[in-house]
Design a protein around this motif. Structure first.
Motif, mmCIF file in Angstrom:
data_model
loop_
_atom_site.group_PDB
_atom_site.id
_atom_site.type_symbol
_atom_site.label_atom_id
_atom_site.label_comp_id
_atom_site.label_asym_id
_atom_site.label_seq_id
_atom_site.Cartn_x
_atom_site.Cartn_y
_atom_site.Cartn_z
ATOM 1 N N GLY A 146 -17.635 -2.750 126.211
ATOM 2 C CA GLY A 146 -17.063 -1.631 126.958
ATOM 3 C C GLY A 146 -16.163 -2.086 128.084
ATOM 4 O O GLY A 146 -15.078 -1.537 128.285
ATOM 5 N N ARG A 147 -16.588 -3.108 128.820
ATOM 6 C CA ARG A 147 -15.745 -3.607 129.917
ATOM 7 C C ARG A 147 -14.440 -4.184 129.362
ATOM 8 O O ARG A 147 -13.371 -3.978 129.938
ATOM 9 N N ALA A 148 -14.515 -4.903 128.258
ATOM 10 C CA ALA A 148 -13.297 -5.451 127.662
ATOM 11 C C ALA A 148 -12.353 -4.337 127.227
ATOM 12 O O ALA A 148 -11.128 -4.435 127.409
ATOM 13 N N HIS A 149 -12.898 -3.260 126.676
ATOM 14 C CA HIS A 149 -12.083 -2.134 126.209
ATOM 15 C C HIS A 149 -11.382 -1.449 127.386
ATOM 16 O O HIS A 149 -10.183 -1.146 127.322
ATOM 17 N N VAL A 150 -12.118 -1.236 128.469
ATOM 18 C CA VAL A 150 -11.533 -0.583 129.644
ATOM 19 C C VAL A 150 -10.495 -1.489 130.299
ATOM 20 O O VAL A 150 -9.426 -1.031 130.720
ATOM 21 N N THR A 151 -10.789 -2.758 130.384
ATOM 22 C CA THR A 151 -9.846 -3.699 130.992
ATOM 23 C C THR A 151 -8.510 -3.686 130.267
ATOM 24 O O THR A 151 -7.444 -3.730 130.890
ATOM 25 N N GLU A 152 -8.563 -3.595 128.955
ATOM 26 C CA GLU A 152 -7.336 -3.629 128.165
ATOM 27 C C GLU A 152 -6.555 -2.323 128.229
ATOM 28 O O GLU A 152 -5.316 -2.338 128.252
ATOM 29 N N HIS A 153 -7.254 -1.185 128.303
ATOM 30 C CA HIS A 153 -6.570 0.093 128.108
ATOM 31 C C HIS A 153 -6.568 1.025 129.324
ATOM 32 O O HIS A 153 -5.713 1.918 129.402
ATOM 33 N N PHE A 154 -7.499 0.863 130.269
ATOM 34 C CA PHE A 154 -7.687 1.910 131.276
ATOM 35 C C PHE A 154 -7.818 1.358 132.698
ATOM 36 O O PHE A 154 -8.699 1.763 133.452
ATOM 37 N N SER A 155 -6.946 0.452 133.101
ATOM 38 C CA SER A 155 -7.025 -0.112 134.449
ATOM 39 C C SER A 155 -6.255 0.740 135.459
ATOM 40 O O SER A 155 -5.275 1.412 135.118
ATOM 41 N N LYS A 156 -6.710 0.685 136.691
ATOM 42 C CA LYS A 156 -6.016 1.388 137.772
ATOM 43 C C LYS A 156 -4.596 0.865 137.941
ATOM 44 O O LYS A 156 -3.654 1.644 138.126
ATOM 45 N N ARG A 157 -4.421 -0.435 137.862
ATOM 46 C CA ARG A 157 -3.084 -1.001 138.038
ATOM 47 C C ARG A 157 -2.144 -0.531 136.925
ATOM 48 O O ARG A 157 -0.967 -0.263 137.168
ATOM 49 N N GLY A 158 -2.661 -0.409 135.714
ATOM 50 C CA GLY A 158 -1.830 0.119 134.630
ATOM 51 C C GLY A 158 -1.379 1.535 134.905
ATOM 52 O O GLY A 158 -0.214 1.888 134.671
ATOM 53 N N LEU A 159 -2.291 2.376 135.396
ATOM 54 C CA LEU A 159 -1.946 3.743 135.801
ATOM 55 C C LEU A 159 -0.874 3.746 136.871
ATOM 56 O O LEU A 159 0.117 4.491 136.795
ATOM 57 N N GLN A 160 -1.044 2.908 137.874
ATOM 58 C CA GLN A 160 -0.107 2.899 139.001
ATOM 59 C C GLN A 160 1.292 2.475 138.562
ATOM 60 O O GLN A 160 2.286 3.115 138.922
#
Length: 393
Positions: A364-378
């Protein structure tokens, strides 16, 4: 300090408009974008009625402007449009970004009067089938750019409003992977929650099921209680279910929920506790996180945050959860409002043992890191700002 890895916003001012700064995904994203705007060299203003996140906004470098933009009264909305237009002129605002329908109508009017860019984020699949309701909802699809916070929401916006693909962009909500990192949470913070939740007397083998979020019917508390009620007494005692959230004035709902717990003879298994301010530690104080919403979540921040903290998630199989939870790999999904299926998912995640749950958490952490990071949103949202500014230039 300027962060040169972010799209340049030097000399630019962005005004975000949101009803409250209490709790929720839209409010959290507002603060994250205020932080990004400032780090990119810009000025971040937020007009809102306010709430407990005001201090966090200011700590992120944003400027809070108190304004009751929550009202749906047409007279109040017209007054807010005038106030926003005056603020835009006084502060040299370049972009106004609306995150909810009532303030979006005022923001759209203010943007039209002042000639600045209007951006919206479509944070949820708004209900209503009447022509009037569809028109009211439609303001969220009227921006120069319309940001959908999941692929599911993007599909809804296209189907409901026929938005031109050139104006629609999907930017999933992001998780702060530094704050939501198991390595950065002390054991003392975790123990404090288990003590606060009254778990010190529970059997060491009892798994803690955590359902965080405001206490309202569609979050699925009743489904979780009914799921436990379908287990026999021996199985029930292998779990402790914690509802952590604010009632926000819904005292009647809380009483009904308590009555349901009593009727199911689950008072020793289920407890209702206050909102958890330290969510990373709250997730680690649990073994499995629940997201059993009866209505589709536009994104489902709880599922993503819990995964980032290495916790497997049981979620309703609709909405954004289909993107944040990978069935059998990072957690389990069940048919919405189906207590029997949810009970089965509880059994499954219990029976795979600590090693199986740990493997799910790591995936789950690997999945979130790849697709749903705060920096990616920003970065993605700042790019939207730059694009609309460049087009107008």
């Amino acid at each position: 300090m300027r962060d040169y890895s972010l799209p340049d916003m030097t000399g630019r001012t962005v005004l975000q408009v949101i009803p409250d700064l209490a709790a929720g995904g839209a409010e959290r994203t507002t603060i994250e974008m205020a932080e990004a705007i400032v780090l990119a060299g810009g000025t971040a203003l937020v007009a809102s009625r306010g709430g407990r996140l005001e201090d966090e906004l200011q700590a992120a470098g944003g400027e809070f402007i108190r304004m009751n933009v929550r009202s749906k009264n047409p007279v109040a909305m017209a007054g807010n449009a005038r106030r926003l237009a005056r603020l835009i002129r006084e502060r040299g605002v370049d972009i106004i970004h609306a995150r909810s329908r009532a303030p979006a109508w005022s923001a759209k009017s203010a943007a039209h009067r002042t000639g600045i860019a209007f951006v919206t984020t479509y944070h949820g699949a708004y209900g209503g089938t009447s022509a009037l309701k569809k028109r009211y909802n439609g303001v969220m699809a009227a921006g120069d750019r319309v940001i959908a916070n999941s692929d599911w929401i993007a599909q809804h916006v296209r189907a409901e409003h026929g938005v031109d693909p050139s104006r629609l962009v999907t930017i999933p909500r992001g998780v702060d992977l530094e704050a939501f990192d198991p390595a950065n949470v002390s054991g003392e913070r975790v123990t404090a929650f288990r003590d606060q939740w009254g778990l010190s007397g529970a059997p060491d083998t009892a798994l803690v099921l955590l359902l965080p979020g405001r206490l309202t019917g569609w979050k699925g508390h009743a489904v979780a209680v009914d799921a436990l009620a379908r287990l026999d007494r021996i199985e029930q005692d292998t779990f402790r279910l914690v509802f952590a959230g604010d009632p926000q004035g819904r005292d009647a709902y809380v009483q009904d929920l308590q009555d349901r717990i009593v009727d199911a003879d689950l008072t020793s298994v289920v407890r209702i506790v206050d909102h958890a301010a330290d969510m990373p530690a709250a997730y680690l104080a649990s073994d499995i996180v629940l997201a059993p919403s009866t209505r589709p979540e536009a994104f489902g921040r709880v599922a993503a945050e819990a995964s980032a903290m290495g916790r497997p998630v049981i979620a309703s199989d609709h909405g954004g959860a289909r993107e944040t939870i990978v069935e059998g790999l990072t957690g389990a999904r069940f048919r919405p409002d189906d207590a029997a299926e949810m009970a089965g998912a509880m059994r499954t995640l219990r029976d795979i043992g600590p090693g199986g749950r740990q493997a799910m958490g790591e995936a789950g952490r690997a999945h979130v890191t790849e697709h749903f990071s705060k920096r990616g949103l920003q970065i993605a949202t700042l790019k939207v700002y730059r694009d609309v500014l460049d087009e107008r230039a």
